[in-house]
Design an enzyme around this catalytic site. Structure first.
Site, short mmCIF file in Angstrom:
data_model
loop_
_atom_site.label_atom_id
_atom_site.label_comp_id
_atom_site.label_asym_id
_atom_site.label_seq_id
_atom_site.Cartn_x
_atom_site.Cartn_y
_atom_site.Cartn_z
NE ARG A 35 3.38 14.29 14.75
CZ ARG A 35 2.36 13.67 14.15
NH1 ARG A 35 2.59 12.74 13.25
NH2 ARG A 35 1.13 13.99 14.47
N PRO A 38 -4.08 2.51 -4.89
CG PRO A 38 -6.15 1.67 -5.50
CD PRO A 38 -4.81 1.26 -4.96
CD GLU A 39 -0.54 7.41 -3.41
OE1 GLU A 39 -0.51 8.65 -3.40
OE2 GLU A 39 0.48 6.72 -3.56
CG HIS A 46 -7.99 -11.55 -9.91
ND1 HIS A 46 -7.35 -12.37 -9.00
CD2 HIS A 46 -7.32 -11.69 -11.09
CE1 HIS A 46 -6.33 -12.96 -9.58
NE2 HIS A 46 -6.28 -12.57 -10.84
NE ARG A 88 -0.05 -6.93 -4.59
CZ ARG A 88 0.95 -6.09 -4.33
NH1 ARG A 88 1.03 -4.95 -5.01
NH2 ARG A 88 1.85 -6.37 -3.41
#
Length: 271
Positions: free
Chosen positions: A152, A2-3, A90, A108
């Site tokens: 950067r 999930p973002e 889960h 997970r």
């Protein structure tokens, strides 16, 4: 994983429903990525004031303290109006409230629920202090973004994923934003001029806003708080489309690995 759009979709689906709820019970399942940090019973009687988002974290403000929730690689939050059903293998965190039950499902177990006394508590700062500016707010300034890129030397895709310049532009949405801006993902961030940086700034906001409107992306595990799937992946220009024709020019989309993550791009449209 999930973002930002998936987390924002989750927040939007929960915020009004859980605000004002009083906690009546807490259940912990198998250990998650980080410990809760307090005895579960100490949360009983607390009232949920509001639900916010910072990057990929949900911040549940209580009348005393707050909970930081992270969905990890495969987690999702489900909220039901009645009592929660018996937990499955889960289901690792349950919050029973006067307005219904909230459950974290995480196959997970990379997700987490962490208690902090306040937002500047060292526990919370350890998780939040390094996060960059929120891309869907007015704080995401184009000139400041370009200035940050100039400092950067890494490839632009990696700079976006790092999250310390702008937060929440994860793997799917970085590929999509770079396509809209016409920038190849391997381009050094410091070599992106002001004009292209402006296009990328706009593309990031465009892609993330559209993804939120489409309910996020459901590739494998993600579902909204009511079990609904996201549909942004159906309109992706490059992500997951290796070998298929570019929707703009027809050139086959390519895939490469950057930092063990799959990157998708059009070799014709992105230079």
């Amino acid at each position: 994983m999930p973002e930002l759009p998936e987390i924002e979709v989750t927040r939007l689906g929960l915020a009004d429903r859980i605000a004002g709820a009083r906690i009546e019970g807490v259940r912990l399942g198998k250990p998650l990525r980080w410990p809760l940090g307090v005895e579960p019973a100490s949360l009983i009687g607390r009232t949920v004031l509001r639900l916010r988002r910072r990057g990929k974290y949900l911040l549940m403000d209580l009348d005393e303290g707050l909970l930081l929730l992270h969905l990890g690689m495969s987690g999702s939050l489900n909220f039901g109006d009645g009592p929660l059903p018996d937990p499955g293998a889960h289901d690792h965190f349950d919050l029973a409230t006067t307005r219904g039950g909230l459950r974290l499902h995480d196959p997970r177990r990379f997700g987490a629920v962490v208690h902090a006394a306040y937002e500047d508590d060292p526990v919370a700062r350890r998780l939040l202090a390094g996060l960059g500016v929120e891309p869907l707010t007015d704080a995401f300034d184009a000139a400041a973004f370009h200035a940050g890129l100039r400092r950067r030397g890494a490839p632009i895709k990696q700079v976006l994923l790092a999250g310390d310049l702008v937060v929440g532009v994860g793997n799917i949405y970085a590929s999509e934003a770079l396509f809209l801006a016409g920038i190849r993902p391997t381009t050094r961030a410091s070599r992106i001029g002001a004009g292209r940086a402006m296009k990328l700034h706009a593309a990031i906001r465009n892609v993330l806003a559209r993804a939120v409107a489409r309910g996020g992306s459901t590739l494998r595990d993600f579902a909204g708080p009511g079990g609904e799937s996201g549909y942004f992946q159906l309109e992706a220009n490059v992500y997951g489309r290796a070998g298929l024709p570019c929707r703009v020019c027809g050139t086959p989309v390519r895939m490469l690995r950057q930092g063990q993550r799959a990157t998708f791009y059009c070799p014709q449209c992105q230079t």
